[in-house]
Design an enzyme around this catalytic site. Structure first.
Site, PDB file in Angstrom:
ATOM      1  N   ASP A 196       0.220   3.869   1.731  1.00 52.81           N
ATOM      2  CA  ASP A 196       0.269   4.243   3.115  1.00 52.81           C
ATOM      3  C   ASP A 196       1.711   4.772   3.462  1.00 52.81           C
ATOM      4  O   ASP A 196       2.474   3.978   3.519  1.00 52.81           O
ATOM      5  CB  ASP A 196      -0.390   3.209   4.100  1.00 52.81           C
ATOM      6  CG  ASP A 196      -0.610   4.060   5.523  1.00 52.81           C
ATOM      7  OD1 ASP A 196      -1.948   4.104   5.723  1.00 52.81           O
ATOM      8  OD2 ASP A 196       0.166   4.559   6.019  1.00 52.81           O
ATOM      9  N   HIS A 246      -2.215  -3.941   5.065  1.00 56.44           N
ATOM     10  CA  HIS A 246      -2.157  -3.539   6.302  1.00 56.44           C
ATOM     11  C   HIS A 246      -3.189  -3.390   7.172  1.00 56.44           C
ATOM     12  O   HIS A 246      -4.130  -2.795   6.500  1.00 56.44           O
ATOM     13  CB  HIS A 246      -0.961  -2.588   6.439  1.00 56.44           C
ATOM     14  CG  HIS A 246      -1.744  -1.168   5.782  1.00 56.44           C
ATOM     15  ND1 HIS A 246      -2.386  -0.144   6.487  1.00 56.44           N
ATOM     16  CD2 HIS A 246      -1.785  -0.770   4.649  1.00 56.44           C
ATOM     17  CE1 HIS A 246      -2.659   0.868   5.730  1.00 56.44           C
ATOM     18  NE2 HIS A 246      -2.317   0.500   4.496  1.00 56.44           N
ATOM     19  N   CYS A 256       0.715  -1.123   0.113  1.00 53.34           N
ATOM     20  CA  CYS A 256      -0.158  -0.066  -0.091  1.00 53.34           C
ATOM     21  C   CYS A 256       0.932   1.020  -0.052  1.00 53.34           C
ATOM     22  O   CYS A 256       2.200   1.273   0.509  1.00 53.34           O
ATOM     23  CB  CYS A 256      -0.942   0.174   1.435  1.00 53.34           C
ATOM     24  SG  CYS A 256      -2.073   1.323   1.117  1.00 53.34           S
ATOM     25  N   CYS A 283      -6.126   0.123   6.851  1.00 60.36           N
ATOM     26  CA  CYS A 283      -5.849   0.583   5.299  1.00 60.36           C
ATOM     27  C   CYS A 283      -7.138   1.547   5.090  1.00 60.36           C
ATOM     28  O   CYS A 283      -8.414   1.144   5.297  1.00 60.36           O
ATOM     29  CB  CYS A 283      -5.765  -0.533   4.346  1.00 60.36           C
ATOM     30  SG  CYS A 283      -5.695  -0.219   3.037  1.00 60.36           S
ATOM     31  N   ARG A 289       2.711   5.049   6.338  1.00 65.17           N
ATOM     32  CA  ARG A 289       3.319   4.057   7.526  1.00 65.17           C
ATOM     33  C   ARG A 289       3.914   2.806   7.359  1.00 65.17           C
ATOM     34  O   ARG A 289       4.486   2.155   8.110  1.00 65.17           O
ATOM     35  CB  ARG A 289       2.381   4.307   8.528  1.00 65.17           C
ATOM     36  CG  ARG A 289       1.717   5.508   9.056  1.00 65.17           C
ATOM     37  CD  ARG A 289       0.400   5.225   9.765  1.00 65.17           C
ATOM     38  NE  ARG A 289      -0.624   4.913   8.869  1.00 65.17           N
ATOM     39  CZ  ARG A 289      -2.082   4.904   9.256  1.00 65.17           C
ATOM     40  NH1 ARG A 289      -2.298   5.109  10.427  1.00 65.17           N
ATOM     41  NH2 ARG A 289      -2.760   4.435   8.243  1.00 65.17           N
TER      42      ARG A 289
HETATM   43 ZN   LIG Z   1      -3.573   1.284   2.915  1.00 67.25          ZN
END
Ligand SMILES: [Zn+2]
Length: 225
Positions: free
Chosen positions: A44, A98, A42, A101, A46
């Site tokens: 993302d 994750h 992803c 998400c 993090r």
């Molecule tokens: Zn995500």
């Protein structure tokens, strides 16, 4: 969060630190890459591929998008898989989702999100495929976590559906495909240990592009039929 100019200072410091512990570091960066892993994860901020895996530059080929999707008309993702398998010869392809998400959460809510609609529909389709299991879960938080896992599973199957993966596996016994989930609350990776032999049992013939019976890019031995 660093200011813009600080990024370049941090970059210089990174090179200095790396070179201090390994004088060959700049030369090793410029050498050909031979990663064993393709990581599809992803976007993302993090969920940092190299950092969470503890690997150095050159060790993992990375593709990231919203909710780690492998869509067969996404020229970007398909090109990454083609290049990683055919030209880099990666041994493992990992799809890493994750918990928490935002893409998966958005897909669970019935609302118009503009250009994100066709992208998130891939996740809504995962929900539709598994709605019996998901709808039976009373706790919305558990249902959310489970959809994250099922999305990883379906994206792994999408990787296995590609001709290049099937043909490379039949010829060389790799790559094998793995589904992982990163837990933001603990920082730990979870291997879903997907049972592809069982998962693919009923659909394998439909997606067979390897021109030979029996492809299971899963670590298990290929089986006939
Ligand atoms: Zn995500």
């Amino acid at each position: 969060m660093p200011q813009y100019a600080e990024i370049f200072e941090r970059n210089r410091q990174w090179v200095a630190d790396r070179t201090a512990s390994n004088p060959d570091f700049p030369a090793s960066l410029a050498a050909d890459q031979q990663p064993d892993y393709l990581y599809i994860g992803c976007s993302d901020s993090r969920v940092t591929a190299e950092e969470l895996m503890g690997v150095d530059p050159g060790e993992v080929f990375v593709h990231r998008n919203i909710a780690n999707l492998v869509n067969n008309i996404d020229l970007n993702a398909m090109s990454v898989i083609e290049y990683a398998v055919r030209h880099l010869g990666v041994k493992h392809i990992v799809v890493c989702g994750h918990y928490g998400c935002g893409g998966v959460k958005a897909a669970m809510q019935p609302q118009d999100l503009g250009i994100l609609n066709p992208w998130l529909r891939n996740i809504r389709d995962v929900y539709r495929l598994h709605h019996t299991e998901l709808d039976a879960m009373a706790d919305p938080a558990l249902r959310y976590d489970r959809l994250v896992e099922l999305n990883v599973q379906e994206q792994c199957i999408n990787v296995v559906k590609t001709a290049v993966v099937q043909q490379a596996y039949l010829q060389g016994g790799f790559p094998t495909v793995h589904g992982w989930v990163f837990d933001l609350k603990t920082g730990l990776l979870k291997d879903l240990n997907l049972d592809f032999v069982h998962i693919l049992h009923d659909i394998q013939e439909i997606y067979n592009l390897g021109d030979q019976p029996g492809w299971h890019p899963t670590g298990a031995a290929p089986t006939a039929g």
